[in-house]
Design a protein around this motif. Structure first.
Motif, PDB file in Angstrom:
ATOM      1  N   SER A   1      15.984 -54.460  25.112  1.00 38.90           N
ATOM      2  CA  SER A   1      16.139 -54.176  23.683  1.00 38.90           C
ATOM      3  C   SER A   1      16.643 -52.761  23.401  1.00 38.90           C
ATOM      4  CB  SER A   1      14.812 -54.417  22.955  1.00 38.90           C
ATOM      5  OG  SER A   1      13.785 -53.601  23.507  1.00 38.90           O
ATOM      6  N   ASN A   2      16.109 -51.757  24.096  1.00 38.07           N
ATOM      7  CA  ASN A   2      16.519 -50.379  23.834  1.00 38.07           C
ATOM      8  C   ASN A   2      17.990 -50.164  24.182  1.00 38.07           C
ATOM      9  OD1 ASN A   2      16.160 -47.670  23.080  1.00 38.07           O
ATOM     10  ND2 ASN A   2      15.776 -47.063  25.208  1.00 38.07           N
ATOM     11  N   CYS A   3      18.404 -50.685  25.348  1.00 39.94           N
ATOM     12  CA  CYS A   3      19.809 -50.554  25.760  1.00 39.94           C
ATOM     13  C   CYS A   3      20.719 -51.316  24.811  1.00 39.94           C
ATOM     14  CB  CYS A   3      19.973 -51.070  27.191  1.00 39.94           C
ATOM     15  SG  CYS A   3      21.662 -50.960  27.838  1.00 39.94           S
ATOM     16  N   SER A   4      20.308 -52.521  24.450  1.00 41.19           N
ATOM     17  CA  SER A   4      21.133 -53.367  23.586  1.00 41.19           C
ATOM     18  C   SER A   4      21.362 -52.711  22.225  1.00 41.19           C
ATOM     19  CB  SER A   4      20.460 -54.729  23.414  1.00 41.19           C
ATOM     20  OG  SER A   4      21.207 -55.544  22.553  1.00 41.19           O
ATOM     21  N   SER A   5      20.307 -52.180  21.629  1.00 39.63           N
ATOM     22  CA  SER A   5      20.452 -51.563  20.311  1.00 39.63           C
ATOM     23  C   SER A   5      21.312 -50.306  20.372  1.00 39.63           C
ATOM     24  CB  SER A   5      19.071 -51.241  19.735  1.00 39.63           C
ATOM     25  OG  SER A   5      18.404 -50.283  20.549  1.00 39.63           O
ATOM     26  N   ARG A   6      21.142 -49.519  21.441  1.00 43.64           N
ATOM     27  CA  ARG A   6      21.956 -48.298  21.592  1.00 43.64           C
ATOM     28  C   ARG A   6      23.434 -48.635  21.822  1.00 43.64           C
ATOM     29  NH1 ARG A   6      19.125 -43.779  19.848  1.00 43.64           N
ATOM     30  NH2 ARG A   6      16.966 -43.924  20.580  1.00 43.64           N
ATOM     31  N   TYR A   7      23.681 -49.716  22.536  1.00 40.31           N
ATOM     32  CA  TYR A   7      25.066 -50.111  22.779  1.00 40.31           C
ATOM     33  C   TYR A   7      25.730 -50.577  21.488  1.00 40.31           C
ATOM     34  CZ  TYR A   7      29.109 -52.255  25.062  1.00 40.31           C
ATOM     35  OH  TYR A   7      30.379 -52.590  25.455  1.00 40.31           O
TER      36      TYR A   7
ATOM     37  N   MET B   1      32.856 -38.838  16.206  1.00 36.05           N
ATOM     38  CA  MET B   1      31.778 -39.548  16.863  1.00 36.05           C
ATOM     39  C   MET B   1      30.863 -38.606  17.646  1.00 36.05           C
ATOM     40  SD  MET B   1      31.838 -42.228  19.966  1.00 36.05           S
ATOM     41  CE  MET B   1      31.753 -40.805  21.041  1.00 36.05           C
ATOM     42  N   LEU B   2      31.481 -37.670  18.386  1.00 37.60           N
ATOM     43  CA  LEU B   2      30.678 -36.761  19.201  1.00 37.60           C
ATOM     44  C   LEU B   2      29.808 -35.845  18.346  1.00 37.60           C
ATOM     45  CD1 LEU B   2      33.289 -35.805  21.951  1.00 37.60           C
ATOM     46  CD2 LEU B   2      31.293 -37.274  22.211  1.00 37.60           C
TER      47      LEU B   2
ATOM     48  N   GLN C   1      25.354 -39.566  19.731  1.00 34.65           N
ATOM     49  CA  GLN C   1      25.026 -38.820  20.936  1.00 34.65           C
ATOM     50  C   GLN C   1      23.748 -39.342  21.579  1.00 34.65           C
ATOM     51  OE1 GLN C   1      26.500 -35.931  22.763  1.00 34.65           O
ATOM     52  NE2 GLN C   1      28.093 -37.178  21.811  1.00 34.65           N
ATOM     53  N   ALA C   2      22.764 -39.685  20.756  1.00 35.01           N
ATOM     54  CA  ALA C   2      21.515 -40.239  21.281  1.00 35.01           C
ATOM     55  C   ALA C   2      21.765 -41.574  21.980  1.00 35.01           C
ATOM     56  CB  ALA C   2      20.503 -40.420  20.150  1.00 35.01           C
TER      57      ALA C   2
ATOM     58  N   VAL D   1      21.140 -42.445  26.151  1.00 35.71           N
ATOM     59  CA  VAL D   1      20.381 -43.583  26.665  1.00 35.71           C
ATOM     60  C   VAL D   1      21.251 -44.443  27.578  1.00 35.71           C
ATOM     61  CG1 VAL D   1      19.226 -45.743  26.018  1.00 35.71           C
ATOM     62  CG2 VAL D   1      18.771 -43.641  24.734  1.00 35.71           C
ATOM     63  N   LEU D   2      22.486 -44.686  27.158  1.00 30.36           N
ATOM     64  CA  LEU D   2      23.379 -45.558  27.925  1.00 30.36           C
ATOM     65  C   LEU D   2      23.800 -44.949  29.256  1.00 30.36           C
ATOM     66  CD1 LEU D   2      25.579 -46.934  25.012  1.00 30.36           C
ATOM     67  CD2 LEU D   2      23.814 -48.156  26.297  1.00 30.36           C
ATOM     68  N   GLN D   3      23.752 -43.624  29.367  1.00 31.91           N
ATOM     69  CA  GLN D   3      24.074 -42.997  30.643  1.00 31.91           C
ATOM     70  C   GLN D   3      23.029 -43.313  31.700  1.00 31.91           C
ATOM     71  OE1 GLN D   3      25.725 -38.881  30.702  1.00 31.91           O
ATOM     72  NE2 GLN D   3      25.657 -39.035  28.479  1.00 31.91           N
ATOM     73  N   GLU D   4      21.855 -43.767  31.293  1.00 32.33           N
ATOM     74  CA  GLU D   4      20.822 -44.163  32.244  1.00 32.33           C
ATOM     75  C   GLU D   4      20.729 -45.681  32.376  1.00 32.33           C
ATOM     76  OE1 GLU D   4      19.524 -41.995  34.079  1.00 32.33           O
ATOM     77  OE2 GLU D   4      20.446 -40.360  32.954  1.00 32.33           O
TER      78      GLU D   4
END
Length: 448
Positions: free
Chosen positions: A51-57, A72-73, A79-80, A84-87
């Motif tokens: 869920s956390n990855c999906s919502s951030r994506y 965007m940056l 940025q948040a 998250v997506l980098q992990e």
């Protein structure tokens, strides 16, 4: 007292090892370098299940939609999401060239990585998995067909690009896809429109993606000793349709157009990753890997960035996309640097020359023994044109089939023009005449 200290030390080490082995210790940034590689389609599925990855994506995709990168940056929420997506598995995902859902995979890759780069990067990281295999077997085949170690007089008379076309005609898949792109790219739409370039590019991509390199590489990188051979090599991709245009665009403008398409952008990034000149290696190629460079070069054919040989010089190998640096203004230095990655690239030049000479990477330029080389396997006799009898049996080796037209002479036929461009003076033939002769010769003399 000593025993007590030893006991305490052992207890401490035991607890330390337990903590390192516990699942909680593998959470967070420490896991980043340990994740096994996964393709981006699969990574997207893994992200969607969390869920956390999906919502951030989803947040990141909204950030990218209709906004420029700098906006965007500057957005904290975007940025948040990136942090998250980098992990997540999405950050390390890659794609395989020619995979079933390649375009979808590349779209997912760039949705992450376009948000991680600031401004227009001169070189972009390749979204494709690294090429670790070598071209040893194909290089050895190339050395036999190029006549390395054979009679130098006979080798000098050979047209290795013609031999490569004959070898393609002996393989059903190669012959079918080659005939398809020749037909499409050579079909005139109107007096003002020479061909349907979009369809031509698509047919070329299918040929180079679906036919094994032992056939496509030999046609594209064959070695030449005369202009007739070099012109045939230049005409491999039918440049009047797939390559040339009325005017040459600016190279940076062409790069900009390419980068608006995920597939073209990926192939260009892959070329830079695998063919960028490296002066810390023996061959000037990254990791001394010729296959990676040649494959990346072939992968760009069939796009606006399509490269090709600039002339019919048999020995001076110069390739370039159809562009120039005129009108670059204050970007001229960057434009020239981009263009030199094609025209003055020692890695690319060495890779093409090595393949044409049959010299494997990391080996001294010597002839491999004939006994160690296997001829291409021919499972069945390919179908020939209806008007051509097949009374002669095929030899057990493709080498006997692919002897040079100069050595045996052309068979009689109804067209007087067919013999014009394969003589010693063939360099005088114009591109269109040679192309027409080439297609006719391949059609009516596939086993010469």
């Amino acid at each position: 007292m000593i025993l007590a200290n030893v006991f305490c030390l052992l207890f401490f080490l035991d607890e330390t090892l337990r903590s390192l082995a516990s699942p909680s210790s593998l959470q967070g940034p420490e896991l980043h370098g340990w994740r096994p590689p996964v393709d981006c389609v699969r990574a997207n599925e893994l992200c969607a299940a969390e869920s956390n990855c999906s919502s951030r994506y989803r947040t990141l995709r909204q950030c990218l939609a209709g906004r420029d990168r700098n906006t965007m940056l500057a957005n904290k929420e975007c940025q948040a999401a990136l942090e998250v997506l980098q992990e997540s598995p999405l950050y390390d995902c890659r794609c395989k060239r020619g995979m079933k859902r390649e375009l979808q995979c590349l779209q997912i890759y760039w949705s992450i990585h376009l948000g991680l780069t600031e401004g227009e990067e001169f070189y972009e990281a390749s979204p494709y998995e690294p090429v670790t295999s070598r071209l040893s077997d194909i290089f050895r085949l190339a050395s036999i067909f190029s006549g390395t170690g054979a009679d130098p007089v006979a080798s000098a008379k050979s047209n290795h690009c013609l031999d490569a076309a004959k070898a393609c005609n002996l393989n059903d898949n190669c012959k079918k896809l080659r005939s398809s792109y020749i037909s499409i790219c050579n079909r005139e739409i109107s007096p003002a429109e020479r061909c349907n370039r979009r369809k031509c590019h698509k047919a070329l991509r299918q040929f180079f993606d679906r036919v094994p390199g032992e056939y496509t590489y030999r046609m594209l990188f064959c070695s030449c000793r005369d202009r007739a051979c070099a012109e045939r090599r230049r005409q491999t991709i039918l440049p009047s349709c797939s390559y040339e245009d009325k005017e040459k665009p600016n190279c940076l403008d062409l790069r900009g157009v390419c980068r608006t398409d995920h597939l073209c952008r990926s192939r260009l990034a892959d070329f830079h990753a695998n063919c960028r000149a490296s002066y810390q290696t023996l061959t000037s190629c990254p990791a001394d890997n010729y296959q990676a460079c040649l494959g990346s070069y072939a992968g760009m054919i069939g796009f606006d960035m399509t490269p090709n040989y600039v002339d019919s010089n048999p020995t001076g190998i110069v390739v370039s996309p159809w562009c120039s640096c005129r009108g670059s203004g204050n970007m001229e230095e960057e434009c020239e640097k981009f263009l030199r990655d094609f025209t003055e690239n020692p890695c690319l030049r060495n890779a093409i020359q090595a393949f044409g000479n049959g010299t494997d990477v990391n080996l001294s330029p010597k002839s491999p023994s004939f006994q160690a080389t296997q001829a291409p396997r021919v499972e069945k006799t390919p179908s020939l044109p209806d008007d051509l009898s097949d009374s002669t049996s095929l030899g057990t080796s493709v080498i006997t089939t692919c002897t040079s037209v100069q050595e045996q002479g052309l068979k009689p036929n109804n067209s007087k023009e067919l013999s014009m461009c394969f003589t010693e003076e063939a360099g005088a033939c114009g591109p269109q005449e040679l192309l027409l002769e080439t297609l006719a010769h391949d059609q009516y003399h596939p086993r010469e």
